[in-house]
Scaffold this motif. Structure first.
Motif, PDB file in Angstrom:
ATOM      1  N   THR A  25      -5.016   5.094   0.598  1.00  0.00           N
ATOM      2  CA  THR A  25      -4.156   4.178   1.346  1.00  0.00           C
ATOM      3  C   THR A  25      -4.861   3.773   2.629  1.00  0.00           C
ATOM      4  OG1 THR A  25      -2.155   5.210   0.468  1.00  0.00           O
ATOM      5  CG2 THR A  25      -1.912   3.865   2.440  1.00  0.00           C
ATOM      6  N   LYS A  50      -4.819   2.504   6.266  1.00  0.00           N
ATOM      7  CA  LYS A  50      -3.845   2.553   7.353  1.00  0.00           C
ATOM      8  C   LYS A  50      -3.868   1.251   8.159  1.00  0.00           C
ATOM      9  CE  LYS A  50      -5.631   6.402   8.927  1.00  0.00           C
ATOM     10  NZ  LYS A  50      -5.870   7.622   9.753  1.00  0.00           N
ATOM     11  N   GLY A  61       0.832   0.659   5.374  1.00  0.00           N
ATOM     12  CA  GLY A  61      -0.498   0.786   4.793  1.00  0.00           C
ATOM     13  C   GLY A  61      -0.590   0.101   3.445  1.00  0.00           C
ATOM     14  N   TYR A 110      -2.258   0.202  -0.467  1.00  0.00           N
ATOM     15  CA  TYR A 110      -2.814   1.114  -1.467  1.00  0.00           C
ATOM     16  C   TYR A 110      -3.966   0.445  -2.210  1.00  0.00           C
ATOM     17  CZ  TYR A 110      -3.063   3.873  -5.761  1.00  0.00           C
ATOM     18  OH  TYR A 110      -3.502   4.627  -6.825  1.00  0.00           O
TER      19      TYR A 110
END
Length: 218
Positions: free
Chosen positions: A8, A10, A16, A18
């Motif tokens: 993920t 940030k 966030g 994926y």
């Protein structure tokens, strides 16, 4: 064995994003994982192999050291020949695999008695190849099986039914051996012209020529 990375990314003030990578070799996966981790923008970075197991970056580095000498990237060609006058079968198998940084080829054949048909010889040839894999120490890896008997391969994939009791017994033995070795089988039907090496070995077995040869490929 191939691996993919999932993580993920940030984003400040947000949940966030994926990401998942393509499948790649272990060395490239580790390099990619290290770069992603160094960015400081990743969390929940996880490696997955083709068997469905998951690893952290630290575990992944340790894993590659442990499995370096185990056979991997395994490809099996098999073929069975049948002599209707003697009820004998010639079994041929060619196995390509990597071990460490080296690539090898194993060529082997065997003559067996009391076969009923060419179809049974094909099943016996695949089972023979599995026994060779066991002797090589192949386990817990994906494995490609290639042969020119579409019926055998489709029945193993569960796409075609098998109505003959003796062939069903071979199916059971093959599936049990695959399970015991922890293999992830991938079956591919190929033209006879692409299976000449295994076919020749099966023919040589019927002619009484026993072959067992392992060599490093350059």
């Amino acid at each position: 064995m191939k691996y993919k990375i999932e993580w993920t990314y940030k984003l400040k003030g947000k949940e966030g994003v994926y990401f998942t990578s393509d499948w790649m070799d272990a060395e490239l996966a580790i390099l990619g994982g290290e770069d992603i981790e160094k960015s400081g923008k990743a969390r929940e970075l996880t490696f997955y192999d083709e068997m469905g197991q998951s690893w952290s970056l630290k575990e992944m580095k340790k894993l590659t050291v442990e499995i370096e000498e185990d056979p991997h990237e395994v490809m099996v060609y098999f073929d069975g020949g049948f002599n209707i006058s003697t009820y004998q079968a010639g079994l041929g198998a060619v196995i390509y695999f990597r071990q460490g940084k080296k690539k090898f080829r194993l060529r082997a054949n065997e003559l067996i008695d009391e076969m009923d048909s060419n179809n049974e010889a094909e099943y016996a040839a695949l089972y023979y190849a599995l026994n060779l894999l066991e002797e090589l120490g192949v386990h817990q890896v994906p494995c490609d099986f290639k042969g020119d008997s579409q019926g055998v391969l489709k029945q193993l994939e569960g796409e075609w039914p098998c109505y003959e009791e003796n062939l069903n017994r071979w199916l059971d033995r093959i599936e049990e051996k695959i399970k015991s070795l922890g293999l992830k089988p991938r079956y591919q039907s190929i033209p006879r012209s692409e299976n000449k090496e295994a076919d020749k070995l099966a023919t040589q077995a019927l002619e009484g020529k026993e072959i067992f040869s392992k060599m490093q490929l350059i």
